[in-house]
Structure formats: C-alpha cells, structure tokens
Design a protein around this motif. Structure first.
Motif, short mmCIF file in Angstrom:
data_model
loop_
_atom_site.label_atom_id
_atom_site.label_comp_id
_atom_site.label_asym_id
_atom_site.label_seq_id
_atom_site.Cartn_x
_atom_site.Cartn_y
_atom_site.Cartn_z
N ARG A 11 0.81 -1.22 0.00
CA ARG A 11 0.00 0.00 0.00
C ARG A 11 0.83 1.26 0.00
N SER A 12 2.13 1.16 0.27
CA SER A 12 2.97 2.37 0.41
C SER A 12 2.28 3.40 1.27
N PRO A 13 1.99 3.07 2.53
CA PRO A 13 1.23 4.02 3.35
C PRO A 13 1.99 5.30 3.59
N MET A 14 1.22 6.40 3.71
CA MET A 14 1.81 7.71 3.94
C MET A 14 1.30 8.28 5.24
N ALA A 15 2.02 9.28 5.78
CA ALA A 15 1.53 10.12 6.89
C ALA A 15 0.94 9.28 8.01
N ASN A 16 -0.32 9.55 8.36
CA ASN A 16 -0.88 8.88 9.53
C ASN A 16 -1.00 7.37 9.32
N ASP A 17 -1.25 6.97 8.05
CA ASP A 17 -1.31 5.53 7.79
C ASP A 17 0.03 4.88 8.09
N LEU A 18 1.10 5.54 7.70
CA LEU A 18 2.44 4.99 7.93
C LEU A 18 2.70 4.89 9.43
N ARG A 19 2.33 5.93 10.17
CA ARG A 19 2.57 5.91 11.62
C ARG A 19 1.73 4.84 12.28
N LYS A 20 0.55 4.61 11.75
CA LYS A 20 -0.30 3.54 12.29
C LYS A 20 0.44 2.22 12.24
N VAL A 21 0.99 1.95 11.06
CA VAL A 21 1.65 0.65 10.88
C VAL A 21 2.89 0.56 11.77
N LEU A 22 3.70 1.60 11.76
CA LEU A 22 4.95 1.55 12.55
C LEU A 22 4.65 1.44 14.03
N SER A 23 3.66 2.19 14.52
CA SER A 23 3.35 2.13 15.95
C SER A 23 2.76 0.78 16.29
N ALA A 24 2.00 0.19 15.36
CA ALA A 24 1.43 -1.13 15.62
C ALA A 24 2.54 -2.14 15.87
N ILE A 25 3.61 -2.05 15.06
CA ILE A 25 4.72 -2.98 15.25
C ILE A 25 5.35 -2.79 16.63
N GLN A 26 5.54 -1.53 17.00
CA GLN A 26 6.15 -1.25 18.32
C GLN A 26 5.30 -1.79 19.45
N VAL A 27 3.98 -1.50 19.36
CA VAL A 27 3.07 -1.95 20.41
C VAL A 27 3.08 -3.48 20.48
N GLY A 28 3.08 -4.11 19.30
CA GLY A 28 3.10 -5.57 19.25
C GLY A 28 4.32 -6.13 19.98
N LEU A 29 5.48 -5.54 19.72
CA LEU A 29 6.71 -6.00 20.37
C LEU A 29 6.60 -5.85 21.88
N ASN A 89 -2.36 -0.17 34.20
CA ASN A 89 -1.66 0.73 33.27
C ASN A 89 -1.61 0.16 31.88
N LEU A 90 -1.35 -1.14 31.81
CA LEU A 90 -1.29 -1.78 30.50
C LEU A 90 -2.64 -1.65 29.79
N PHE A 91 -3.71 -1.95 30.53
CA PHE A 91 -5.04 -1.84 29.97
C PHE A 91 -5.31 -0.41 29.47
N ASP A 92 -4.97 0.57 30.32
CA ASP A 92 -5.22 1.96 29.95
C ASP A 92 -4.41 2.36 28.71
N SER A 93 -3.14 1.90 28.68
CA SER A 93 -2.32 2.29 27.52
C SER A 93 -2.91 1.73 26.23
N LEU A 94 -3.42 0.49 26.31
CA LEU A 94 -4.02 -0.08 25.10
C LEU A 94 -5.31 0.65 24.74
N LYS A 95 -6.06 1.02 25.76
CA LYS A 95 -7.30 1.74 25.48
C LYS A 95 -7.02 3.05 24.77
N THR A 96 -6.03 3.83 25.30
CA THR A 96 -5.75 5.11 24.65
C THR A 96 -5.17 4.90 23.26
N TYR A 97 -4.45 3.78 23.08
CA TYR A 97 -3.93 3.48 21.73
C TYR A 97 -5.08 3.26 20.76
N ASN A 98 -6.08 2.48 21.22
CA ASN A 98 -7.22 2.19 20.36
C ASN A 98 -8.03 3.45 20.05
#
Lengths: 221, 253, 431
Positions: free
Chosen positions: A74-92, A133-142
C-alpha cells in the motif's frame, strides 16, 4: 475521519488494530492471572498462562506479516504509515509483557514460595496497577487519545516507587528471615517483572503519542 | 485449484524482423486481477494486445505460439476477431470516448453485436453498464450530452462502461490510469477491485505501486522475457528472482 | 542577494546588445509583412473598384413607358392565348403604333428612327404583359418596354452628339426622339430584369445570364454527384483498406500528379473519349459535368484523405476494442468525423470547377441557347463561358454586362465558400 477510497485498505488497517487489541487483552489477563497463580500457589492456572504465551508469540508473527504486507503493497503515507509503525512497536511491547507474565507463572510450578501477608497485599496492589496501566495504555492506543496517553505515561512513576519501596523492604527482611531467602529472591524477581510490565505500558503510551501526533515523546526528566 | 482462463504457450511476437516477445508461457486465472509490470519497452503492452488480437491492426506484426482462451486457440484461422473482441474487452491508456452522447457511447457495442432486441432492453443494458462502472449516479440525468464533456476520470469510467456493456469475460487495461490524477486513479482502482468479482482483469501498468495495490498476481517483464510471475504479496515482499528485486527496489530502470 | 560577478555583468551586457539587434530585426520583419499585406489590399481594392464601376451600371437599364392599345382581336387572333396565336398576331405593330403616336412620327425615315429606339424584343414583352393582365385586354395600358442598346448607350453618355453622324450608331432623329421621350418623363432607369431573367441574345439589352446560370447549376450538380462519392470512397479505400504495396503507391503518386494537370487537358480527354468514342452529344451539361468531375476528383481525394488522417486513431481503436469490424469502425466513427473536412474540400473543389472555362470550351459548351436547358442532355453553357463570349462583342452594353456577369460569378463563388465555412463550423462543433 474519511475512509480510504479503496475500502480494502481500511479493512487491512482494521485487521491490524483488531489483532493488537486481542493480543493486548490476552497479555493483560495473563499478568493478572500470573499474580493470582503465584499468590494462590495455583499450578494449573500457571500452566495455562505459559501455554497462552504461545498465542501471543503467534500473534506477533501475524502482526509482522500483516504490517509487512501493508508497507509493501500500500505504500502508506503520513498517519497511515505511523499507524503501521506504531502497531509494530506496540506488538513487540505486548509480546515482551507476555514473556514477563510467563516467567512469573513459572515460579509457582517449580517452587514452594512462602509469602508474608503484607507482601502479598503489596504484590496484589502492584499487580493491579501494572495490569491497569497496560489496559489503559491499550485503550488510549485504540482510541487514539494523545492526552490520555500522557496521563498513562505519567502514572508509571507510581509503580516505580512502589517497586523501589517493596524491594527495599524485602531486602531488609532477607537478613532477618534467612530460612526463606529463596522466597525473598523470588519476590524481588516478581516485583521487578511487574515494574517492567509498567515500563512496557509506558512504551505503548509513547507509541500512541507518535501515532496521533507524529512526535517522539521525550520527557524532560 | 481453478483452471486458468487464458493460457499462453511459447508466445513469440515480432514487429517485422525485430522480436518483441521471447517465448513466453503464462496462465491467467479467472476473476482475479493480474498485473503486467516492467520498464518501458519491455513488451508488456505488446503482449497484452495480443490477447485480443489488437496487434492484427499493426502492419508487420506477427505472432508465433498459441494463446488459448477457454481452451480455444484465438489465432486459429477460423476465429472471427469481432466476437473475440467482445469477449475480451480493452480499456486504453488515454480515455477515448466516442464523440457521441454518453448513452450512444455505451450503447454502440450492444447495438452492433445485436445484444438488445428492443430499445427498452438497450436502455437496461446501458444503465446496468453505467452502474457497474460507478458512473450512473453522476450522469443519469444527462445521458444525451456528449461523452467528451466529462472529466478525465469520468471519461475513463465511461470507457469501462462501454467495455462491460458487451458482457466480456476478460477486460484488458493498458495503463488505464496514467492520464489521470491521484483521486481519479484511486476511484478506478476501487472500481477494478469491484469488477474483479465478475470479470477477469489483466492490467498493464508502469506503476509498481499500482500493481501492488490492486492485483492478486503480478508478472514482471523485461526486454521481452517473462522474468517472474507469482502472487503479488510474495512478489513485493520476497521475490524469487534478483532481477525482479532490483526492478522493484529501483536499482535499475 | 549576492553581488554579480564580473563575468555575470559581461554576459548581461552582451545580452542587452544582442537584444537591440534582435528587436530591430523583428520590427523590420513585422513592417515587411504589413506593407506586403497593404500592397495586396491595394491591388484587391483596385480590382474590385474597376469591376464595380464597370459592372454595377450593367445591372440597370433604361426603359420607356408607352400607352399601348391592347386590342384583343389583333393580339390574339385565334382567341386562345396560345403562343401560335400571339405569333400570328400583331403585337409588334401595336408597339410601333404606340411609339409613333407618342412621338408623332410620320414619314419613313422618322418612323424607322422611332422603331430603332425600341428593343427588338418589345413584342415578346408586350405579350407577357398581356398574359399577366388578361383583365386589361381591349384597353389602353402603359407598358414598360426596353430601349435598344444603342439608345441606352447614348443615354449613358457613351455616344456623343459631337461625333459626326455617319460614325455614330444613333442618328440625329433618334437622338431627338430620345430626348423628347426623356423630356416627357417616360424614360426610367431601373434594375434590369433582363440580366437575370434573360438568356443569350445578340441584342445587348436583352442579354442575360439565366441560361448560363442554370447550365452552371446542372453541370456542377453532375460534377458533384460523380466526384464526391467516388472521391470519398477512393480516399477511404486508400487510407483504410488498401494494402501497403507498390500498386497502391503508384496509384497515390498518380492521383497527386493529376491535381496539377492543366484543366484544358481534361477537356481534350472529354472530347476524345466521351464525344468521339462514346458518341455523347457535344455541349451538354452531362459531358461538362463528367469532365469537371474528373478534374475535381484529385482535389477531393487529397483533401478527404487528409480529413481521414486527422481523425485520432484512438477513436478507431476504441471502436475495434468493443468488437467492431474494420468496416464498422471506419464508417460508424472515422468517416462521420472526417465528413466536415471532406465537404469543405469538395465545395472548394466545386468553386474551382465553377470558374473553369477551358475544358468546357474544348467540349463545345458554347451553346447559344435562348432559354434554359431542360435537362442535363440538352445543349447549354456555363457562366464563365458566357462571360467569355460576351467579352467578344463590341457593343458598349455588352462590356458593361460582362463586368456585371463577372460580379455575379464572384458572388456565386463567395457564396459557395461561405457555405463551406458554415458547414464546417456547424459540423465541427460536435467533435
């Protein structure tokens, strides 16, 4: 917010989000259950938790694959790109939490741990705060709420302080109660792990800020 | 495993003495989007045009090998190109609506192939085709206005409507978005994904990103050879051939 | 910003210098062009003024109004108003009696002079007046009659009283009578109805272009219906269907060369083949039309091919892509878009053909016909040939009428070109 003209793009990003939330919920439960299993010396529960960690790891593999495909196709840009990158970080970070919960769960299986009541109360408190805290962090992420994420980020200080106090107290006790020195060491171990869970929740909050604002949060302290 | 709808066996295409396609064999699966990518002059457009025998209109162009659509050799001497081109439709790079009304543009194909027995039937076919290409809502009140008065993206969707009005099985698209702006392109890409539910689509594109976005299978051509053909996801994340990887990562043109 | 370096300053200086030279050159070129156009316009104006001054008077004529007794018995002895009856009747005598009466002429020479003032066709004019005013029979009516061309020339000032009588075309008695009529106010100078409605005649005052005009129309009609379909079909064949081989190349070269062949040659061709070999009659619009068609064909083919080539190939591709056959794609899409250009080329070819004299002279289209040809196989003539013939005659009025006919021909040509422009504008809008 508008949807993408090509709706399958939205579908793929939503899949990513759903996967993260599923993994995160599982990890949060694992933390709570690990503390309970330890305090109740519940070996059955502990074994279940260890099994569950496999699902978290599989989830991370799937997450990596999904993210890779979105980046490639998809070659994501801008917010789409950050979505994907942050998802990887959160997953780790979630995967690390899973490992931490697994390691805590291993304790009651192979050990008889003696825990004084006051320590049990403290641990339970720390466990609740960590998983909270973990629950809250995931909630704010969502919800993509950067202001709330900042609050979650700041809350970690409390857990750090509790951990410091707890460790100090246990270490002082070691000299008094030499018979149960291995139990004391296990207690320090658990406290450390719970503090790390809090750190990962803090990382997830930072990922949220990055996703929403595009800034890397660097607090001044 | 579904049977391929198009099977090409050892296809060679020559322009006079010059060889443009070297011994290519490829199977296209039905109701999917297959993309042909490759640098300029690699022969992908030539190969695409051979699938509906549009190369016949070019002097000195000859083909060797077999191309089978639904197990019939389309270059057999008894084959009539006219119904073939109704079965295998084509959308061109620059939108080329006829200088007639929007209605007449879409109705032309069904008329010459005798697909409508009455004028109300023809109206139904035209409406259906315009809905299928996502243009109906925008033009239903001005069907008698000239097709050339629409914007570029609308014109291209009109050409797509014209193509699907004759009920093709396969739709060939030769760089259909290269003359359009990004929004119009996105609309056509969304439309393609929709159309793939009913038609087999083969698209030539010089934009790898477009191939990555829309297709399920991708074929990479270079200097008349087929270098790699496989699932799009694999092609763009972990291609088998190093030449494919070099092209995709922009290491050579 | 930064200061300019010495090098940059030098470049700027050189640019400025060359700029002066370039501007001067451009100015000279513009003035050259403008003066060339001015010279052309001056010549054009001179042409129009000279034709105008000579030709416009040709549209007018002098008429005399006389009281004629419309004696039914004498006009129409058979009583049935038929041409034979009028021919047997005494229309001419009645006219003469009218002018004798008006001028109180008596004696042979005076009566002769009076007769000679009137046009030879006065009886025909009287008969047509009677036919239009049957209710006025057996009364005395004022009838407008044309003056003879010599009398008319005198009134225009071409004949002077100072010239010795023997050298003049009008004698003194005629002059006296003309002036008498003028003094009585019976002479009028008005738009000539002969110029448009009369046909070929040796009498200058009665000569008109009607026959030639219709001859031109018939000839051009034949030319168009032969040349246009053939030309368009040939162009379509050559552009779309013809295989690209030597034979086609030879055909194309020959067509292009034919466009440059002098038109007289086509006349010789027509004479040799259609008249000698096929035995068609001479001087008929059919043969004239065929000859002009052959002449116009190369022009139409070349312009039609250009029109077809101007249609974007993407239109044809679009039609083929939907499954149209080569024929369908060509005739449903390419040809309709090329038609405006083809028609324009055809009309311009027609306008050229309209003015052709040489080939039609070769096939003998110089018929002296008194009325319009009834069909394409009746002898006829065309406008330019009529002009050519009139230019030969000496009478002053013929000179004027020649110029008038030239004006009419030019008007015809401008109208045809105007139609070409209209068609092109109307049809081109759809693209």
């Amino acid at each position: 917010m508008n949807e993408h003209i090509v709706s399958s793009y939205d579908d793929e990003l939503n899949k990513l989000q759903t996967l993260i939330m599923t993994m995160g919920t599982t990890a949060t439960e694992m933390v709570d259950n690990a503390v309970d299993a330890l305090l109740n010396a519940d070996k059955e529960s502990a074994r279940t938790i260890i099994d569950t960690d496999r699902a978290i790891n599989a989830g991370l593999s799937r997450l990596t694959e999904l993210s890779q495909n979105i980046l490639a196709l998809r070659s994501p840009m801008a917010n789409d790109l950050r979505k994907v990158l942050s998802a990887i970080q959160v997953g780790l970070n979630i995967e690390r939490v899973g490992d931490l919960a697994k390691n805590m769960a291993k304790l009651p299986i192979s050990n008889e741990i003696f825990i004084e009541d006051i320590y049990a109360v403290e641990l339970r408190k720390m466990g609740k705060i960590a998983s909270g805290n973990l629950f809250d962090s995931l909630k704010t992420y969502n919800q993509e709420n950067a202001e709330e994420a900042l609050i979650v980020h700041a809350n970690d200080i409390r857990l750090d302080e509790l951990h410091k106090a707890f460790s100090k107290s246990v270490m002082l006790n070691i000299t008094k109660d030499v018979e149960n020195i291995d139990s004391s060491i296990h207690l320090l171990f658990v406290s450390r792990h719970l503090e790390r869970v809090g750190d990962h929740a803090k990382n997830i909050a930072e990922a949220t800020i990055y996703k929403v604002k595009g800034e890397i949060y660097e607090p001044s302290d | 495993m579904t049977d391929p709808v198009v099977r090409c066996e050892n296809v060679n295409i020559y322009y006079g003495e010059k060889q443009a396609i070297n011994d290519i064999s490829i199977d296209i699966l039905p109701k999917q989007i297959t993309a042909f990518i490759g640098p300029s002059g690699c022969g992908k457009s030539t190969f695409l045009r051979s699938l509906n025998r549009m190369n016949d209109t070019i002097d000195g162009c000859r083909m060797e090998g077999r191309i089978l659509i639904d197990d019939e050799d389309i270059y057999a001497p008894e084959v009539d190109v006219v119904p073939l081109r109704a079965r295998v439709g084509m959308v061109f790079q620059k939108p080329n609506p006829f200088p007639k009304s929007i209605f007449d543009n879409v109705a032309y194909g069904p008329k010459i192939h005798g697909l409508a027995k009455s004028s109300s039937e023809l109206q139904t076919i035209v409406e259906h085709a315009l809905k299928g290409s996502g243009l109906w809502e925008e033009v239903k009140d001005r069907l008698d206005q000239p097709g050339t008065g629409l914007s570029g993206g609308q014109q291209q969707r009109l050409c797509i409507a014209r193509t699907i009005a004759v009920q093709p099985e396969i739709i060939l698209m030769d760089e259909p978005c290269s003359a359009l702006d990004p929004i119009a392109t996105a609309k056509i890409e969304a439309l393609m994904t929709d159309l793939a539910k009913d038609y087999t689509i083969i698209i030539v594109t010089h934009s790898m990103q477009q191939a990555a976005r829309v297709s399920q299978k991708t074929a990479f051509f270079h200097l008349g050879d087929l270098i790699e053909y496989g699932d799009t996801t694999q092609m763009f994340t972990n291609p088998r051939e190093s030449r494919t990887q070099d092209y995709i990562t922009g290491r050579f043109g | 910003m930064t200061e300019k370096t010495a090098q940059q300053k030098q470049i700027e200086q050189r640019l400025q210098n060359s700029l002066k030279g370039r501007r001067a050159k451009e100015r000279r070129f513009v003035w050259f062009g403008r003066s060339a156009i001015a010279v052309a316009l001056i010549f054009l104006a001179t042409l129009f003024i000279s034709i105008g001054t000579k030709g416009i008077p040709g549209f007018f004529q002098h008429y005399v109004t006389l009281n004629v007794s419309l004696d039914a018995q004498r006009l129409d002895p058979l009583g049935d108003m038929s041409d034979q009856s009028f021919f047997d009747g005494e229309a001419k005598k009645l006219v003469y009696e009218a002018i004798y009466a008006e001028l109180e002429a008596s004696g042979r020479s005076k009566k002769k002079a009076a007769r000679q003032i009137l046009s030879n066709g006065s009886d025909v004019r009287l008969v047509s007046f009677v036919k239009n005013n049957i209710d006025k029979l057996d009364t005395v009516q004022p009838v407008k009659l044309a003056l003879d061309d010599d009398a008319d020339s005198y009134l225009r000032g071409f004949i002077s009283k100072d010239t010795p009588e023997k050298l003049r075309r009008v004698n003194d008695i005629q002059i006296e009578y003309i002036e008498a009529l003028q003094a009585k106010g019976l002479i009028s100078y008005e738009l000539s109805d002969y110029l448009f409605f009369g046909s070929a005649s040796r009498n200058a005052e009665m000569a008109g272009i009607k026959g030639a005009f219709f001859g031109s129309i018939y000839t051009l009609f034949i030319c168009f219906i032969i040349a246009f379909p053939l030309g368009v079909a040939t162009a379509v064949y050559l552009e779309v269907f013809a295989p690209k081989n030597k034979v086609t190349e030879i055909i194309e070269i020959n067509i292009n060369n034919l466009a440059a062949v002098p038109s007289v040659v086509f006349g010789i061709l027509g004479l040799a083949i259609f008249i000698n070999i096929f035995g068609l009659p001479r001087s008929i619009p059919l043969v004239g039309g065929i000859v002009l068609a052959l002449m116009t064909l190369p022009t139409i083919i070349i312009s039609s091919r250009a029109s077809i080539r101007a249609v974007p190939p993407s239109i044809k591709d679009g039609a083929l892509g939907v499954g149209a056959s080569e024929m369908q794609a060509t005739f449903h899409h390419v040809v309709p878009l090329a038609i405006p250009g083809m028609l324009t080329g055809a009309i311009i070819g027609m306008a050229q053909a309209l003015g052709e004299t040489a080939p039609l002279l070769m096939i003998g289209m110089v018929a002296f016909i008194v009325d319009i040809p009834n069909s394409v196989t009746d002898p006829g003539t065309v406008l330019p040939v009529q002009i050519f013939m009139w230019a030969d005659f000496a009478e002053r009025m013929f000179i004027q009428k020649t110029s008038s006919a030239i004006i009419i021909l030019l008007g015809f040509l401008i109208a045809m070109n105007g139609i070409a422009i209209l068609i092109r504008r109307k049809l081109e809008r759809r693209w």
